[in-house]
Design a protein around this motif. Structure first.
Motif, PDB file in Angstrom:
ATOM      1  N   ARG A  86     -70.136  58.763   1.946  1.00  0.00           N
ATOM      2  CA  ARG A  86     -69.823  57.667   1.028  1.00  0.00           C
ATOM      3  C   ARG A  86     -70.077  56.266   1.606  1.00  0.00           C
ATOM      4  NH1 ARG A  86     -70.178  60.755  -2.485  1.00  0.00           N
ATOM      5  NH2 ARG A  86     -68.611  61.414  -4.028  1.00  0.00           N
ATOM      6  N   GLU A 151     -72.003  65.002  -1.350  1.00  0.00           N
ATOM      7  CA  GLU A 151     -73.301  64.429  -1.704  1.00  0.00           C
ATOM      8  C   GLU A 151     -73.767  64.900  -3.070  1.00  0.00           C
ATOM      9  OE1 GLU A 151     -75.713  65.558   1.576  1.00  0.00           O
ATOM     10  OE2 GLU A 151     -75.131  63.846   2.827  1.00  0.00           O
ATOM     11  N   ASP A 154     -71.705  62.653  -7.999  1.00  0.00           N
ATOM     12  CA  ASP A 154     -72.232  61.320  -8.290  1.00  0.00           C
ATOM     13  C   ASP A 154     -71.162  60.265  -7.988  1.00  0.00           C
ATOM     14  OD1 ASP A 154     -73.492  59.076  -9.200  1.00  0.00           O
ATOM     15  OD2 ASP A 154     -73.996  59.887 -11.182  1.00  0.00           O
ATOM     16  N   ASP A 156     -70.973  57.380  -8.991  1.00  0.00           N
ATOM     17  CA  ASP A 156     -70.689  56.578 -10.180  1.00  0.00           C
ATOM     18  C   ASP A 156     -69.475  57.103 -10.946  1.00  0.00           C
ATOM     19  OD1 ASP A 156     -72.754  54.844  -9.690  1.00  0.00           O
ATOM     20  OD2 ASP A 156     -74.201  55.940 -10.928  1.00  0.00           O
ATOM     21  N   LEU A 157     -69.146  58.373 -10.762  1.00  0.00           N
ATOM     22  CA  LEU A 157     -67.956  58.902 -11.426  1.00  0.00           C
ATOM     23  C   LEU A 157     -66.701  58.223 -10.897  1.00  0.00           C
ATOM     24  CD1 LEU A 157     -68.840  62.724 -11.445  1.00  0.00           C
ATOM     25  CD2 LEU A 157     -68.964  61.113 -13.360  1.00  0.00           C
ATOM     26  N   THR A 176     -62.930  63.124  -7.740  1.00  0.00           N
ATOM     27  CA  THR A 176     -63.756  63.783  -6.723  1.00  0.00           C
ATOM     28  C   THR A 176     -63.114  65.063  -6.209  1.00  0.00           C
ATOM     29  OG1 THR A 176     -64.592  61.608  -6.061  1.00  0.00           O
ATOM     30  CG2 THR A 176     -64.945  63.438  -4.535  1.00  0.00           C
ATOM     31  N   LYS A 258     -71.664  74.672 -11.813  1.00  0.00           N
ATOM     32  CA  LYS A 258     -72.634  73.579 -11.732  1.00  0.00           C
ATOM     33  C   LYS A 258     -73.861  73.844 -12.591  1.00  0.00           C
ATOM     34  CE  LYS A 258     -71.346  71.990  -7.111  1.00  0.00           C
ATOM     35  NZ  LYS A 258     -71.788  71.841  -5.686  1.00  0.00           N
TER      36      LYS A 258
END
Length: 260
Positions: A86, A151, A154, A156-157, A176, A258
């Protein structure tokens, strides 16, 4: 070609399982000699193992060490994985390499290096010293697993959650953490498996009064070679197989989720 590949995979699997099947067979021997039973099978050595304070204490120590080691390696691996995945900072690559370093150090060298340290701080022969050493072994695996999971999420979440008023910790906990929870569980299971089966570090850092099961079995394997070895090994391998099965199932569910 597909049939040949599947047949080869089955043969490799059978070759890997053959020693375990043979050990299970020998564990039911009624006599004192480490050989498979022919006419009569017995649970004598399982009863002796579970009824002995020495062996149950070693089994309990193994469980305690594995639990502490899994928690320590998870906290350390998650913290370093978050920093590497991050944030961008000087020394990021060096930090990643340093975390992976225990993978390339022989366990004998690591044990000899840790022995004077734990004796100096008064932790030799304690559960904490063995668990800390085991966490060094499992930390690289947990780190790689969690870094890959982070990784794949995203960033942006988390930014969207913070834009809606959530704090950094709340965004991580509510967004997360649920997404990487299968990898966290799989990392803990793998850390437990590595700790349960680790022998060399436990031999260096344990004491005559505090031994994990693999370290306690070493004198038995060297001097006596009774079917008790097979019974204890079967119980240990059973725990390992169950743990690996849980990890495989969790990772499979994560992949399905996923791809959906």
């Amino acid at each position: 070609m597909a049939f040949v590949g599947r047949a080869a995979a089955v043969l490799v699997l059978l070759a890997m399982l053959a020693p375990f099947v043979y050990a299970v067979w020998m564990s039911f021997a009624p006599g004192e000699i480490l050989e498979p039973p022919t006419d009569r099978w017995s649970l004598r050595w399982y009863r002796e193992f579970l009824g002995s304070a020495r062996w149950t204490a070693a089994l309990r120590t193994t469980a305690e060490v594995a639990a502490v080691s899994a928690v320590v390696s998870l906290l350390g691996g998650l913290g370093v994985a978050l920093a590497v995945a991050r944030y961008h900072f000087r020394g990021r690559a060096m930090l990643s390499a340093a975390v992976l370093l225990p993978m390339f150090v022989p366990a004998v060298v690591l044990g000899m290096g840790l022995l004077p340290l734990v004796r100096g701080v008064g932790l030799w022969g304690t559960t904490l010293s063995i668990a800390a050493a085991h966490s060094l072994v499992s930390l690289p695996v947990v780190f790689l697993l969690l870094r890959s999971a982070l990784e794949a999420v995203d960033p942006d979440l988390e930014r969207a959650a913070r834009g809606l008023g959530a704090g950094p910790m709340t965004a991580f906990r509510r967004v997360t953490l649920p997404l990487i929870s299968p990898s966290i569980l799989a990392g803990m299971v793998i850390a437990v498996v590595l700790s349960v089966n680790e022998f060399t570090l436990a031999l260096f850092l344990g004491s005559p009064r505090l031994r994990t099961l693999p370290a306690a079995l070493w004198p038995e394997a060297r001097d006596k070679e009774t079917p008790l070895l097979a019974a204890a090994s079967c119980l240990s391998v059973l725990v390992t197989l169950v743990s690996l099965g849980i990890a495989a199932r969790v990772l499979r569910r994560d992949e399905v989720h996923k791809s959906a």
